[in-house]
Design an enzyme around this catalytic site. Structure first.
Site, PDB file in Angstrom:
ATOM      1  N   TYR A 174      79.998 -57.634 -30.097  1.00 31.70           N
ATOM      2  CA  TYR A 174      79.968 -58.478 -29.194  1.00 31.70           C
ATOM      3  C   TYR A 174      80.384 -59.745 -29.783  1.00 31.70           C
ATOM      4  CZ  TYR A 174      78.954 -56.781 -24.601  1.00 31.70           C
ATOM      5  OH  TYR A 174      78.898 -56.339 -23.366  1.00 31.70           O
TER       6      TYR A 174
ATOM      7  N   GLU B  21      80.740 -63.053 -27.616  1.00 32.11           N
ATOM      8  CA  GLU B  21      81.024 -64.048 -26.531  1.00 32.11           C
ATOM      9  C   GLU B  21      81.110 -65.582 -27.197  1.00 32.11           C
ATOM     10  OE1 GLU B  21      78.107 -63.531 -23.395  1.00 32.11           O
ATOM     11  OE2 GLU B  21      78.907 -61.630 -22.992  1.00 32.11           O
TER      12      GLU B  21
ATOM     13  N   ASP C 299     105.082 -66.772 -15.997  1.00 33.37           N
ATOM     14  CA  ASP C 299     104.498 -65.664 -16.521  1.00 33.37           C
ATOM     15  C   ASP C 299     105.509 -64.883 -17.152  1.00 33.37           C
ATOM     16  OD1 ASP C 299     103.608 -62.856 -16.721  1.00 33.37           O
ATOM     17  OD2 ASP C 299     102.647 -62.854 -14.707  1.00 33.37           O
TER      18      ASP C 299
ATOM     19  N   THR D  67     101.430 -60.709 -20.779  1.00 36.59           N
ATOM     20  CA  THR D  67     100.731 -59.442 -21.457  1.00 36.59           C
ATOM     21  C   THR D  67     101.258 -59.312 -22.815  1.00 36.59           C
ATOM     22  OG1 THR D  67     102.367 -57.967 -20.241  1.00 36.59           O
ATOM     23  CG2 THR D  67     100.365 -58.158 -19.041  1.00 36.59           C
TER      24      THR D  67
ATOM     25  N   LYS E  27     104.082 -55.188 -23.530  1.00 35.96           N
ATOM     26  CA  LYS E  27     105.595 -54.751 -22.986  1.00 35.96           C
ATOM     27  C   LYS E  27     106.328 -54.878 -24.060  1.00 35.96           C
ATOM     28  CE  LYS E  27     104.191 -55.349 -17.956  1.00 35.96           C
ATOM     29  NZ  LYS E  27     103.262 -56.339 -17.805  1.00 35.96           N
TER      30      LYS E  27
ATOM     31  N   ARG F  69      97.167 -53.418 -24.739  1.00 33.76           N
ATOM     32  CA  ARG F  69      97.131 -54.056 -23.305  1.00 33.76           C
ATOM     33  C   ARG F  69      96.160 -54.978 -23.509  1.00 33.76           C
ATOM     34  NH1 ARG F  69      99.718 -49.680 -20.951  1.00 33.76           N
ATOM     35  NH2 ARG F  69      99.802 -50.902 -19.120  1.00 33.76           N
TER      36      ARG F  69
HETATM   37  N1  DSN Z   1     103.564 -54.391 -12.309  1.00 36.15           N
HETATM   38  C1  DSN Z   1     103.392 -54.071 -13.713  1.00 36.15           C
HETATM   39  C2  DSN Z   1     104.716 -53.788 -14.338  1.00 36.15           C
HETATM   40  O1  DSN Z   1     105.503 -54.611 -14.557  1.00 36.15           O
HETATM   41  O2  DSN Z   1     104.864 -52.521 -14.440  1.00 36.15           O
HETATM   42  C3  DSN Z   1     102.681 -55.048 -14.340  1.00 36.15           C
HETATM   43  O3  DSN Z   1     101.554 -55.658 -13.737  1.00 36.15           O
END
Ligand code: DSN
Length: 447
Positions: free
Chosen positions: A54, A56, A199, A225, A228, A234
């Protein structure tokens, strides 16, 4: 000790499921554009003792003892993100993209404020104000669209911003195959007095690799994110640019306070360690070659699909992704295409297309991407073969048409039985497996 020995002995059920998934990935083509295959080093960082801690708070300001090494991990991840994207502030604690985007809203908006984002069925993301997302319920969401040619309608964005005075505008999408007009959106946000949040979840790896323009000079905030094209675990990054700090010098601390304690508790430091490892990998010259090859592969796949008569939204791609439009075959055909390709060991996802004539659950398109197959080492020649496999599989099922709601369950059940028996799909599957065998995945992992 073999990596999986303990799991095999302790929990054969979960061990079996992981083994099956590894085999599925090895024997198939993962073409979902938001997926990738991470390195074993990233997996090892995630599967470590850091999971148990932990912590925080933030490095140097924690609510728990024993965080000396955790601080080292998180500081390293932060510094690598700042360096790689050229930003003065990075938060690496977001559990994933959606909570990261939520943090942006609460850092710069109040409930009820006007926000703008790309419409979901035109490729936008749920969290950019779609009606079924909390972001479309608690903010006044105004969506902008793509033009009939599939490109973002900049004139509409400008007009909507002038009319609605948004507090926040999103640029970035989940199913958009062209370079994002960051500069134009930056000007529109400035004229409206709005924050621009980019984004870049899908294209972050392409930006780092130098094959997509960076939003760093145009946006105030950047979210991404990490799983990808960045090829990490993730998780998420929330970054504040110099432009963002100029607009609000407290933007960095506002973001941090919303993430913790506003929205989240203990950060997932094992994931943050994996993110740090991925960001180190992303900074290497080999990653630039990878990113360039991802785009070359996507263009080669687009060329072959075009040659085979499969219509693509915008006619092609500038990035890692393609969006096939089957609305002229039949509305809702994306469902059949996804399942037939899955039957042939090609994993894609059904997706809406601009002006979708069916629905998000039974959409008329499929989304395809090259990040994972490029990680396996495939190049333009293999993309041509993959385009052929896809065209052959789709050709086999062109006669299926989505019926009305009442007949759907029986019709889809029959479709599933028929594709299982289909010899051509079996032949395509064999071709896919032969191709995959030439590009072994995780040879160092034995299960
Ligand atoms: N919508 C998802 C994707 O691009 O697969 C990401 O949240």
């Amino acid at each position: 000790m073999n990596w999986f020995d303990a799991l095999r002995a302790e929990d054969p059920e979960i061990f079996g499921a992981i083994k099956n998934e590894l085999q599925r990935r090895r024997e198939g083509l993962e073409l979902i554009p938001s997926e990738n295959h991470v390195s074993v080093a990233v997996m090892q960082a995630m599967g470590s003792v850091l999971n148990d801690k932990y912590s925080e708070g933030y490095p140097g300001h924690r609510y728990y003892g024993g965080t000396k090494y955790i601080d080292d991990v998180e500081r390293t991840a932060i510094e690598r993100a700042k360096e790689l994207f050229g930003v003065p502030h990075a938060n690496v604690q977001g559990y994933s993209g959606s909570p990261a985007n939520l943090a942006v809203y609460f850092a710069v908006c109040n409930v009820g404020d006007v926000i703008m984002g790309q419409n979901l069925t035109d490729g936008g993301h749920l969290t950019h104000g779609w009606k079924t997302s909390i972001t479309g319920k608690i903010f006044k969401s105004v969506s902008y669209h793509t033009k009939p040619d599939g490109y973002i309608d900049i004139d509409e964005v400008r007009k909507l911003a002038e009319e609605n005075h948004p507090k926040l505008i999103w640029v970035g999408a989940t199913a958009y195959t062209r370079e994002f007009p960051f500069e134009e959106l930056g000007d529109i946000a400035d004229s409206a007095g709005a924050f621009l949040a980019a984004d870049i979840s899908h294209i972050a790896g392409l930006i780092v690799g130098g094959v997509h323009k960076s939003p760093v000079n145009y946006a105030h905030i950047i979210t991404s994110t990490t799983h990808k094209t960045l090829r990490g675990p993730r998780g998420a990054l929330i970054m504040v640019t110099e432009k963002g700090l100029k607009k609000d010098p407290e933007l960095d601390s506002k973001i941090d306070k919303v993430v913790f304690p506003g929205l989240q508790g203990g950060p997932h430091e094992h994931t943050i360690a994996g993110i740090a490892v991925a960001l180190l990998e992303d900074s290497k010259p080999e990653f630039k070659e990878y990113a360039a090859q991802v785009v070359k592969n996507a263009k080669a796949l687009a060329d072959e699909l075009n040659r085979r008569g499969i219509k693509l939204v915008t006619g092609g791609t500038d990035n890692h992704m393609l969006l096939a439009d089957f609305s002229s075959v039949s509305p809702g055909f994306g469902q059949f295409a996804e399942e037939a390709l899955d039957r042939a060991n090609i994993t894609v996802n059904k997706n809406t297309i601009p002006g979708e004539p069916s629905s998000p659950f039974y959409p008329s398109g499929i989304r395809l991407g090259t990040p994972s197959v490029t990680t396996r080492g495939m190049k333009e020649g293999e993309m041509k073969a993959i385009g052929g496999f896809i065209a052959e599989a789709v050709q086999e099922i062109k006669g299926y048409k989505l019926p009305g709601k009442a007949e759907r369950p029986a019709y889809i059940k029959k479709f599933r039985e028929e594709i299982l028996q289909n010899e051509k799909l079996e032949e395509v599957k064999n071709g896919v497996m032969q191709l995959c065998a030439r590009f072994p995945l995780y040879p160092e992992l034995s299960m």
